[in-house]
Design a protein around this motif. Structure first.
Motif, PDB file in Angstrom:
ATOM      1  N   THR A  85       3.103  -3.669   0.319  1.00  0.00           N
ATOM      2  CA  THR A  85       1.763  -3.938   0.838  1.00  0.00           C
ATOM      3  C   THR A  85       1.149  -2.629   1.303  1.00  0.00           C
ATOM      4  O   THR A  85       1.805  -1.815   1.970  1.00  0.00           O
ATOM      5  N   VAL A  86      -0.102  -2.413   0.922  1.00  0.00           N
ATOM      6  CA  VAL A  86      -0.770  -1.152   1.220  1.00  0.00           C
ATOM      7  C   VAL A  86      -2.134  -1.430   1.818  1.00  0.00           C
ATOM      8  O   VAL A  86      -2.803  -2.407   1.465  1.00  0.00           O
ATOM      9  N   GLN A  87      -2.531  -0.585   2.753  1.00  0.00           N
ATOM     10  CA  GLN A  87      -3.878  -0.629   3.294  1.00  0.00           C
ATOM     11  C   GLN A  87      -4.636   0.576   2.765  1.00  0.00           C
ATOM     12  O   GLN A  87      -4.129   1.702   2.794  1.00  0.00           O
ATOM     13  N   VAL A  99     -12.150   0.272  -5.443  1.00  0.00           N
ATOM     14  CA  VAL A  99     -12.170   1.031  -4.198  1.00  0.00           C
ATOM     15  C   VAL A  99     -11.718   2.451  -4.491  1.00  0.00           C
ATOM     16  O   VAL A  99     -10.659   2.658  -5.097  1.00  0.00           O
ATOM     17  N   ARG A 100     -12.526   3.424  -4.127  1.00  0.00           N
ATOM     18  CA  ARG A 100     -12.122   4.828  -4.226  1.00  0.00           C
ATOM     19  C   ARG A 100     -11.406   5.182  -2.935  1.00  0.00           C
ATOM     20  O   ARG A 100     -11.994   5.191  -1.859  1.00  0.00           O
ATOM     21  N   ALA A 101     -10.107   5.464  -3.067  1.00  0.00           N
ATOM     22  CA  ALA A 101      -9.269   5.642  -1.893  1.00  0.00           C
ATOM     23  C   ALA A 101      -9.416   7.032  -1.304  1.00  0.00           C
ATOM     24  O   ALA A 101      -9.412   8.035  -2.025  1.00  0.00           O
ATOM     25  N   ALA A 102      -9.529   7.087   0.009  1.00  0.00           N
ATOM     26  CA  ALA A 102      -9.410   8.339   0.756  1.00  0.00           C
ATOM     27  C   ALA A 102      -8.038   8.431   1.396  1.00  0.00           C
ATOM     28  O   ALA A 102      -7.453   9.512   1.474  1.00  0.00           O
ATOM     29  N   THR A 103      -7.501   7.279   1.831  1.00  0.00           N
ATOM     30  CA  THR A 103      -6.170   7.214   2.437  1.00  0.00           C
ATOM     31  C   THR A 103      -5.506   5.912   2.014  1.00  0.00           C
ATOM     32  O   THR A 103      -6.138   4.853   2.019  1.00  0.00           O
ATOM     33  N   LEU A 104      -4.223   6.018   1.643  1.00  0.00           N
ATOM     34  CA  LEU A 104      -3.424   4.839   1.336  1.00  0.00           C
ATOM     35  C   LEU A 104      -2.248   4.819   2.294  1.00  0.00           C
ATOM     36  O   LEU A 104      -1.548   5.833   2.438  1.00  0.00           O
ATOM     37  N   THR A 105      -2.004   3.684   2.930  1.00  0.00           N
ATOM     38  CA  THR A 105      -0.940   3.565   3.920  1.00  0.00           C
ATOM     39  C   THR A 105      -0.022   2.417   3.541  1.00  0.00           C
ATOM     40  O   THR A 105      -0.485   1.275   3.360  1.00  0.00           O
ATOM     41  N   ALA A 106       1.264   2.720   3.402  1.00  0.00           N
ATOM     42  CA  ALA A 106       2.264   1.672   3.182  1.00  0.00           C
ATOM     43  C   ALA A 106       2.512   0.985   4.525  1.00  0.00           C
ATOM     44  O   ALA A 106       2.986   1.624   5.472  1.00  0.00           O
ATOM     45  N   THR A 107       2.173  -0.284   4.628  1.00  0.00           N
ATOM     46  CA  THR A 107       2.212  -0.942   5.935  1.00  0.00           C
ATOM     47  C   THR A 107       3.624  -1.076   6.485  1.00  0.00           C
ATOM     48  O   THR A 107       3.826  -1.043   7.707  1.00  0.00           O
ATOM     49  N   ALA A 108       4.630  -1.228   5.635  1.00  0.00           N
ATOM     50  CA  ALA A 108       6.005  -1.400   6.119  1.00  0.00           C
ATOM     51  C   ALA A 108       6.536  -0.132   6.766  1.00  0.00           C
ATOM     52  O   ALA A 108       7.174  -0.174   7.823  1.00  0.00           O
ATOM     53  N   GLY A 110       4.529   2.724   7.396  1.00  0.00           N
ATOM     54  CA  GLY A 110       3.511   3.440   8.142  1.00  0.00           C
ATOM     55  C   GLY A 110       3.172   4.799   7.548  1.00  0.00           C
ATOM     56  O   GLY A 110       2.329   5.519   8.092  1.00  0.00           O
ATOM     57  N   ARG A 111       3.784   5.153   6.434  1.00  0.00           N
ATOM     58  CA  ARG A 111       3.513   6.449   5.794  1.00  0.00           C
ATOM     59  C   ARG A 111       2.199   6.392   5.029  1.00  0.00           C
ATOM     60  O   ARG A 111       1.864   5.388   4.401  1.00  0.00           O
ATOM     61  N   SER A 112       1.464   7.494   5.094  1.00  0.00           N
ATOM     62  CA  SER A 112       0.144   7.544   4.472  1.00  0.00           C
ATOM     63  C   SER A 112       0.032   8.704   3.502  1.00  0.00           C
ATOM     64  O   SER A 112       0.731   9.721   3.621  1.00  0.00           O
ATOM     65  N   VAL A 113      -0.868   8.548   2.569  1.00  0.00           N
ATOM     66  CA  VAL A 113      -1.241   9.612   1.636  1.00  0.00           C
ATOM     67  C   VAL A 113      -2.752   9.745   1.710  1.00  0.00           C
ATOM     68  O   VAL A 113      -3.477   8.758   1.546  1.00  0.00           O
ATOM     69  N   SER A 114      -3.225  10.952   1.963  1.00  0.00           N
ATOM     70  CA  SER A 114      -4.667  11.204   2.039  1.00  0.00           C
ATOM     71  C   SER A 114      -5.086  12.130   0.918  1.00  0.00           C
ATOM     72  O   SER A 114      -4.347  13.045   0.530  1.00  0.00           O
ATOM     73  N   ASP A 115      -6.257  11.896   0.419  1.00  0.00           N
ATOM     74  CA  ASP A 115      -6.782  12.721  -0.659  1.00  0.00           C
ATOM     75  C   ASP A 115      -7.258  14.049  -0.103  1.00  0.00           C
ATOM     76  O   ASP A 115      -8.210  14.108   0.676  1.00  0.00           O
ATOM     77  N   GLN A 116      -6.571  15.096  -0.477  1.00  0.00           N
ATOM     78  CA  GLN A 116      -6.970  16.452  -0.127  1.00  0.00           C
ATOM     79  C   GLN A 116      -7.323  17.164  -1.427  1.00  0.00           C
ATOM     80  O   GLN A 116      -6.438  17.590  -2.165  1.00  0.00           O
ATOM     81  N   PRO A 117      -8.602  17.254  -1.748  1.00  0.00           N
ATOM     82  CA  PRO A 117      -8.986  17.874  -3.016  1.00  0.00           C
ATOM     83  C   PRO A 117      -8.453  19.292  -3.126  1.00  0.00           C
ATOM     84  O   PRO A 117      -8.227  19.967  -2.117  1.00  0.00           O
ATOM     85  N   PRO A 118      -8.210  19.758  -4.363  1.00  0.00           N
ATOM     86  CA  PRO A 118      -7.774  21.142  -4.544  1.00  0.00           C
ATOM     87  C   PRO A 118      -8.735  22.107  -3.877  1.00  0.00           C
ATOM     88  O   PRO A 118      -9.939  21.863  -3.792  1.00  0.00           O
ATOM     89  N   GLY A 119      -8.212  23.211  -3.357  1.00  0.00           N
ATOM     90  CA  GLY A 119      -9.030  24.187  -2.660  1.00  0.00           C
ATOM     91  C   GLY A 119     -10.098  24.788  -3.546  1.00  0.00           C
ATOM     92  O   GLY A 119     -10.018  24.750  -4.781  1.00  0.00           O
ATOM     93  N   PHE A 120     -11.090  25.373  -2.892  1.00  0.00           N
ATOM     94  CA  PHE A 120     -12.190  25.991  -3.640  1.00  0.00           C
ATOM     95  C   PHE A 120     -11.638  27.069  -4.561  1.00  0.00           C
ATOM     96  O   PHE A 120     -10.852  27.917  -4.156  1.00  0.00           O
ATOM     97  N   GLY A 121     -12.056  27.017  -5.809  1.00  0.00           N
ATOM     98  CA  GLY A 121     -11.619  28.015  -6.778  1.00  0.00           C
ATOM     99  C   GLY A 121     -10.305  27.688  -7.441  1.00  0.00           C
ATOM    100  O   GLY A 121      -9.864  28.426  -8.327  1.00  0.00           O
ATOM    101  N   ALA A 122      -9.660  26.571  -7.048  1.00  0.00           N
ATOM    102  CA  ALA A 122      -8.387  26.214  -7.659  1.00  0.00           C
ATOM    103  C   ALA A 122      -8.614  25.834  -9.116  1.00  0.00           C
ATOM    104  O   ALA A 122      -9.591  25.186  -9.469  1.00  0.00           O
ATOM    105  N   MET A 123      -7.691  26.256  -9.953  1.00  0.00           N
ATOM    106  CA  MET A 123      -7.798  25.967 -11.362  1.00  0.00           C
ATOM    107  C   MET A 123      -7.323  24.548 -11.636  1.00  0.00           C
ATOM    108  O   MET A 123      -6.357  24.091 -11.033  1.00  0.00           O
ATOM    109  N   PRO A 124      -7.982  23.822 -12.541  1.00  0.00           N
ATOM    110  CA  PRO A 124      -7.490  22.501 -12.913  1.00  0.00           C
ATOM    111  C   PRO A 124      -6.158  22.633 -13.643  1.00  0.00           C
ATOM    112  O   PRO A 124      -5.820  23.711 -14.150  1.00  0.00           O
ATOM    113  N   PRO A 125      -5.365  21.581 -13.690  1.00  0.00           N
ATOM    114  CA  PRO A 125      -4.073  21.667 -14.363  1.00  0.00           C
ATOM    115  C   PRO A 125      -4.248  21.995 -15.839  1.00  0.00           C
ATOM    116  O   PRO A 125      -5.238  21.612 -16.467  1.00  0.00           O
TER     117      PRO A 125
END
Length: 243
Positions: A85-87, A99-108, A110-125
């Motif tokens: 289950t995720v919030q 839904v465009r996610a900014a943060t996903l949290t596993a409710t069981a 409590g760990r979260s993942v937040s979207d941190q875009p690549p830094g300015f000037g970072a090359m795409p993969p």
């Protein structure tokens, strides 16, 4: 010579197409004003993967599609798994259950993942080598349509779990036939892995014999040359009569 979707030279062309799609995915449109708020909580039913094999979203059991950039793929998979289950905090797309996610949290946990875009000037993969993409075909009934976070149809999940992706303008053209339960046949280039199978369609249709080519690639016939513009050339004078 007519372009064939499984031609080896097409693999390189498809790799560039997928690279372009991946690069664009790294720069989503700016979010609405205001901080992201909890939008939905639900059980993860299935990962959504792109043709490169990266997880770039998930489906919840209630049918909500959650989208996030592919650079979060590894972290999200380490933090949660299907059945958890995720919030989700983020922004809901208008008119569709995306839904465009900014943060996903596993409710069981409590760990979260937040979207941190690549830094300015970072090359795409870098694009994958053509050999990393597999010539694939898929067929089945449409279980669910997939959308961009702008609300444009850009893929389907078939009843066997395979994901078929295509550009939004193709989704608009196929809208009358892209209904849940309808039959779809496709071939193109993609990948298979533990997370599932996905391909970028180069040909698609409601029957195997009726698939239409979505784009032309290397080896396709060039368009016929245009007639030169300008004043018409004067006709040569007829030869003089024989004496």
């Amino acid at each position: 010579m007519r372009f064939h979707p499984f031609h080896p030279r097409a693999a390189a062309f498809a790799a560039l197409v997928l690279y372009g799609a991946s690069a664009l995915a790294q720069t989503p449109p700016p979010p609405p004003s205001g901080a992201p708020a909890p939008v939905v909580t639900g059980r993860i039913q299935q990962w959504l993967i792109n043709p490169n094999g990266d997880v770039d979203g998930l489906l919840l059991a209630d049918g909500t599609q959650v989208a996030f950039p592919p650079h979060l793929s590894a972290t999200v998979q380490q933090t949660m798994k299907p059945g958890d289950t995720v919030q989700v905090a983020g922004w809901r797309a208008p008119n569709v259950s995306v839904v465009r996610a900014a943060t996903l949290t596993a409710t069981a946990s409590g760990r979260s993942v937040s979207d941190q875009p690549p830094g300015f000037g970072a090359m795409p993969p870098r694009p994958r080598e053509p050999g990393a993409l597999t010539a694939m075909s898929a067929s089945g009934r449409v279980a669910r349509l997939l959308y961009t976070d702008r609300g444009d149809a850009n893929g389907v999940v078939l009843d066997n779990g395979t994901i078929v992706r295509f550009p939004p303008h193709v989704g608009a053209q196929l809208a009358p036939t892209l209904q849940a339960g309808s039959t779809l046949h496709a071939k193109g280039w993609g990948s298979r892995g533990a997370q599932g199978s996905a391909l970028e369609a180069t040909a698609i249709g409601t029957t195997a014999d009726g698939m239409r080519e979505l784009f032309a690639g290397p080896g396709s016939e060039p368009p016929p040359p245009r007639a030169p513009r300008g004043p018409r050339a004067e006709r040569p004078l007829p030869p003089p009569p024989a004496s």
